[in-house]
Design a protein around this motif. Structure first.
Motif, PDB file in Angstrom:
ATOM      1  N   ALA A  83       0.802  -1.223   0.000  1.00 35.76           N
ATOM      2  CA  ALA A  83       0.000   0.000   0.000  1.00 35.76           C
ATOM      3  C   ALA A  83       0.843   1.286   0.000  1.00 35.76           C
ATOM      4  O   ALA A  83       0.530   2.226  -0.743  1.00 35.76           O
ATOM      5  CB  ALA A  83      -0.959  -0.005   1.184  1.00 35.76           C
ATOM      6  N   PRO A  84       1.929   1.382   0.789  1.00 33.64           N
ATOM      7  CA  PRO A  84       2.723   2.621   0.750  1.00 33.64           C
ATOM      8  C   PRO A  84       3.367   2.890  -0.607  1.00 33.64           C
ATOM      9  O   PRO A  84       3.685   4.043  -0.921  1.00 33.64           O
ATOM     10  CB  PRO A  84       3.795   2.380   1.820  1.00 33.64           C
ATOM     11  CG  PRO A  84       3.221   1.338   2.722  1.00 33.64           C
ATOM     12  CD  PRO A  84       2.405   0.455   1.827  1.00 33.64           C
ATOM     13  N   ILE A  85       3.559   1.832  -1.408  1.00 31.18           N
ATOM     14  CA  ILE A  85       4.221   1.996  -2.707  1.00 31.18           C
ATOM     15  C   ILE A  85       3.224   2.280  -3.818  1.00 31.18           C
ATOM     16  O   ILE A  85       3.444   3.160  -4.652  1.00 31.18           O
ATOM     17  CB  ILE A  85       5.039   0.721  -3.039  1.00 31.18           C
ATOM     18  CG1 ILE A  85       6.105   0.479  -1.965  1.00 31.18           C
ATOM     19  CG2 ILE A  85       5.685   0.837  -4.423  1.00 31.18           C
ATOM     20  CD1 ILE A  85       6.850  -0.822  -2.136  1.00 31.18           C
ATOM     21  N   ILE A  86       2.100   1.541  -3.839  1.00 30.89           N
ATOM     22  CA  ILE A  86       1.168   1.650  -4.962  1.00 30.89           C
ATOM     23  C   ILE A  86       0.008   2.594  -4.687  1.00 30.89           C
ATOM     24  O   ILE A  86      -0.769   2.895  -5.600  1.00 30.89           O
ATOM     25  CB  ILE A  86       0.612   0.266  -5.341  1.00 30.89           C
ATOM     26  CG1 ILE A  86      -0.200  -0.330  -4.183  1.00 30.89           C
ATOM     27  CG2 ILE A  86       1.721  -0.674  -5.736  1.00 30.89           C
ATOM     28  CD1 ILE A  86      -0.815  -1.679  -4.505  1.00 30.89           C
ATOM     29  N   LEU A 134      -6.801   0.352   0.204  1.00 28.46           N
ATOM     30  CA  LEU A 134      -5.529  -0.373   0.226  1.00 28.46           C
ATOM     31  C   LEU A 134      -4.975  -0.454   1.639  1.00 28.46           C
ATOM     32  O   LEU A 134      -4.576  -1.534   2.108  1.00 28.46           O
ATOM     33  CB  LEU A 134      -4.518   0.313  -0.699  1.00 28.46           C
ATOM     34  CG  LEU A 134      -4.736   0.157  -2.203  1.00 28.46           C
ATOM     35  CD1 LEU A 134      -3.692   0.968  -2.968  1.00 28.46           C
ATOM     36  CD2 LEU A 134      -4.658  -1.307  -2.621  1.00 28.46           C
ATOM     37  N   TYR A 135      -4.932   0.675   2.334  1.00 26.90           N
ATOM     38  CA  TYR A 135      -4.421   0.676   3.704  1.00 26.90           C
ATOM     39  C   TYR A 135      -5.380  -0.053   4.648  1.00 26.90           C
ATOM     40  O   TYR A 135      -4.948  -0.659   5.635  1.00 26.90           O
ATOM     41  CB  TYR A 135      -4.202   2.111   4.186  1.00 26.90           C
ATOM     42  CG  TYR A 135      -2.896   2.713   3.741  1.00 26.90           C
ATOM     43  CD1 TYR A 135      -1.756   2.618   4.538  1.00 26.90           C
ATOM     44  CD2 TYR A 135      -2.782   3.369   2.527  1.00 26.90           C
ATOM     45  CE1 TYR A 135      -0.541   3.178   4.139  1.00 26.90           C
ATOM     46  CE2 TYR A 135      -1.580   3.920   2.109  1.00 26.90           C
ATOM     47  CZ  TYR A 135      -0.468   3.819   2.925  1.00 26.90           C
ATOM     48  OH  TYR A 135       0.735   4.361   2.521  1.00 26.90           O
ATOM     49  N   GLN A 148      -9.719   3.147  15.248  1.00 26.46           N
ATOM     50  CA  GLN A 148     -10.130   4.526  15.492  1.00 26.46           C
ATOM     51  C   GLN A 148      -9.581   5.448  14.411  1.00 26.46           C
ATOM     52  O   GLN A 148      -8.510   5.214  13.845  1.00 26.46           O
ATOM     53  CB  GLN A 148      -9.624   4.986  16.864  1.00 26.46           C
ATOM     54  CG  GLN A 148     -10.149   4.148  18.019  1.00 26.46           C
ATOM     55  CD  GLN A 148     -11.657   4.219  18.156  1.00 26.46           C
ATOM     56  OE1 GLN A 148     -12.234   5.287  18.346  1.00 26.46           O
ATOM     57  NE2 GLN A 148     -12.309   3.067  18.040  1.00 26.46           N
ATOM     58  N   ALA A 149     -10.350   6.490  14.101  1.00 30.56           N
ATOM     59  CA  ALA A 149      -9.940   7.474  13.105  1.00 30.56           C
ATOM     60  C   ALA A 149      -8.622   8.123  13.534  1.00 30.56           C
ATOM     61  O   ALA A 149      -8.354   8.279  14.731  1.00 30.56           O
ATOM     62  CB  ALA A 149     -11.035   8.523  12.949  1.00 30.56           C
ATOM     63  N   PRO A 150      -7.786   8.514  12.564  1.00 30.27           N
ATOM     64  CA  PRO A 150      -8.031   8.494  11.108  1.00 30.27           C
ATOM     65  C   PRO A 150      -7.530   7.236  10.400  1.00 30.27           C
ATOM     66  O   PRO A 150      -7.481   7.207   9.187  1.00 30.27           O
ATOM     67  CB  PRO A 150      -7.235   9.716  10.640  1.00 30.27           C
ATOM     68  CG  PRO A 150      -6.040   9.736  11.549  1.00 30.27           C
ATOM     69  CD  PRO A 150      -6.542   9.247  12.885  1.00 30.27           C
ATOM     70  N   THR A 151      -7.132   6.196  11.156  1.00 35.87           N
ATOM     71  CA  THR A 151      -6.632   4.972  10.526  1.00 35.87           C
ATOM     72  C   THR A 151      -7.715   4.356   9.644  1.00 35.87           C
ATOM     73  O   THR A 151      -8.836   4.128  10.107  1.00 35.87           O
ATOM     74  CB  THR A 151      -6.211   3.950  11.597  1.00 35.87           C
ATOM     75  OG1 THR A 151      -5.253   4.547  12.466  1.00 35.87           O
ATOM     76  CG2 THR A 151      -5.601   2.712  10.945  1.00 35.87           C
ATOM     77  N   PRO A 152      -7.434   4.083   8.374  1.00 32.25           N
ATOM     78  CA  PRO A 152      -8.464   3.513   7.492  1.00 32.25           C
ATOM     79  C   PRO A 152      -8.732   2.048   7.787  1.00 32.25           C
ATOM     80  O   PRO A 152      -7.813   1.275   8.060  1.00 32.25           O
ATOM     81  CB  PRO A 152      -7.856   3.694   6.090  1.00 32.25           C
ATOM     82  CG  PRO A 152      -6.382   3.759   6.313  1.00 32.25           C
ATOM     83  CD  PRO A 152      -6.186   4.374   7.649  1.00 32.25           C
ATOM     84  N   GLU A 153      -9.999   1.675   7.764  1.00 29.96           N
ATOM     85  CA  GLU A 153     -10.439   0.286   7.943  1.00 29.96           C
ATOM     86  C   GLU A 153     -11.796   0.166   7.272  1.00 29.96           C
ATOM     87  O   GLU A 153     -12.600   1.101   7.291  1.00 29.96           O
ATOM     88  CB  GLU A 153     -10.520  -0.051   9.432  1.00 29.96           C
ATOM     89  CG  GLU A 153     -10.588  -1.537   9.744  1.00 29.96           C
ATOM     90  CD  GLU A 153     -12.005  -2.075   9.662  1.00 29.96           C
ATOM     91  OE1 GLU A 153     -12.168  -3.282   9.413  1.00 29.96           O
ATOM     92  OE2 GLU A 153     -12.944  -1.284   9.835  1.00 29.96           O
ATOM     93  N   TRP A 154     -12.079  -0.975   6.672  1.00 28.38           N
ATOM     94  CA  TRP A 154     -13.277  -1.100   5.842  1.00 28.38           C
ATOM     95  C   TRP A 154     -14.553  -0.899   6.640  1.00 28.38           C
ATOM     96  O   TRP A 154     -15.485  -0.246   6.174  1.00 28.38           O
ATOM     97  CB  TRP A 154     -13.284  -2.466   5.163  1.00 28.38           C
ATOM     98  CG  TRP A 154     -12.178  -2.639   4.172  1.00 28.38           C
ATOM     99  CD1 TRP A 154     -11.316  -1.670   3.732  1.00 28.38           C
ATOM    100  CD2 TRP A 154     -11.797  -3.837   3.508  1.00 28.38           C
ATOM    101  NE1 TRP A 154     -10.424  -2.197   2.834  1.00 28.38           N
ATOM    102  CE2 TRP A 154     -10.696  -3.526   2.675  1.00 28.38           C
ATOM    103  CE3 TRP A 154     -12.263  -5.144   3.539  1.00 28.38           C
ATOM    104  CZ2 TRP A 154     -10.074  -4.483   1.876  1.00 28.38           C
ATOM    105  CZ3 TRP A 154     -11.647  -6.099   2.742  1.00 28.38           C
ATOM    106  CH2 TRP A 154     -10.569  -5.772   1.918  1.00 28.38           C
ATOM    107  N   GLY A 155     -14.646  -1.461   7.835  1.00 29.32           N
ATOM    108  CA  GLY A 155     -15.838  -1.273   8.652  1.00 29.32           C
ATOM    109  C   GLY A 155     -16.029   0.169   9.066  1.00 29.32           C
ATOM    110  O   GLY A 155     -17.155   0.692   9.075  1.00 29.32           O
TER     111      GLY A 155
END
Length: 282
Positions: free
Chosen positions: A30-33, A70-71, A220-227
């Protein structure tokens, strides 16, 4: 070898493994693409349509949805695999103690499992997360605590089947050490069924982690997660319903992939497929 031959013939299994490989690779790289910063807020770019810069558009804060997906794979899928790995490890160790050694170890472990299984797993997960506080690490711990007893019971039944086989009995009377029998004969024989068991239940673990994040108890925000992305999208569902499509379909696809893959692995391990009946004409 027969297992791999059966699996290679299953086109659905090959497709599922390819999809799973692409999803995991996307999360690792994810950090690359990733085309954009997944947590960078730019309100001027909110609700942008799909483009080269924003493949899946942007959300209500102008963040790239594709980059967040991605993240989010790391939090949703990869950490679900981590939770499943440790749950299976605990279940396997205790299942071997109960199924192979029997006696007082079996009685003690099974009575503890009875106590744990008397509580619904979803309720227990909510209670543990409520006590420990929100956070991804606490969600993983809650899933392990809530599920280890069920896996211990299931793996014990698998271990008992292999313990009663003739080659295990022959190894015992031949004077092989207990550790040698477990390492060289018992685990290699049972590992296939244990992997199938874990694969079939992976979808449930992913749904648990996504559901807790959706309720605000997981990532917890701001970390991305699908749910959590679904939770954010529900607030603007009436104005921009497409916002729920990307994370919702991602969860649907990954759960379906694990379910189909588990069925294929179970079918490949089916001994009846390996029996060839020859009809001899007179």
């Amino acid at each position: 070898m027969t297992f791999w031959k059966n699996l290679k013939k299953d086109k659905l299994a090959i497709i599922c493994m390819l999809i799973l490989f692409v999803i995991l690779l996307g999360g690792i790289l994810a950090p690359i693409i990733s085309p954009n910063d997944p947590i960078e807020v730019n309100v001027k770019n909110k609700f942008m349509l799909m483009s080269f810069q924003y493949p899946f558009g942007t959300d209500q804060l102008g963040r790239c949805v594709f980059s967040r997906l991605l993240y989010g794979t790391r939090a949703t899928v990869i950490l679900s695999l981590v939770a499943m790995f440790f749950t299976i490890m605990i279940g396997t160790i205790l299942g071997i103690l109960a199924g192979f050694f029997r006696g007082w170890a079996d009685e003690l472990i099974m009575r503890i499992c009875d106590i744990m299984l008397s509580f619904p797993s979803e309720v227990m997960i909510l209670a543990i997360v409520g006590a420990l506080g929100p956070g991804l690490f606490n969600v993983i711990i809650a899933n392990i605590i809530a599920k280890w007893a069920w896996y211990t019971r299931m793996i014990k039944s698998i271990i008992i089947q292999y313990t009663d086989k003739n080659y295990i009995k022959f190894a015992k009377v031949s004077g092989c050490s207990t550790w040698h029998i477990i390492k060289k004969h018992l685990i290699p024989g049972a590992v296939g069924e244990i992997v199938v068991l874990a694969t079939l239940d992976m979808g449930h673990v992913i749904l648990n982690i996504s559901a807790l994040s959706f309720l605000g108890l997981g990532v917890q925000a701001p970390t991305p997660e699908w749910g959590m992305m679904l939770n954010e999208a529900k607030n603007i569902m009436t104005m921009y319903p497409m916002q729920m499509l990307a994370p919702g379909l991602s969860i649907l696809i990954i759960v379906a992939v694990f379910n189909f893959l588990g069925d294929s692995l179970q079918e490949a391990l089916n001994p009846k497929k390996n029996v060839k009946i020859k009809v001899v004409s007179r």
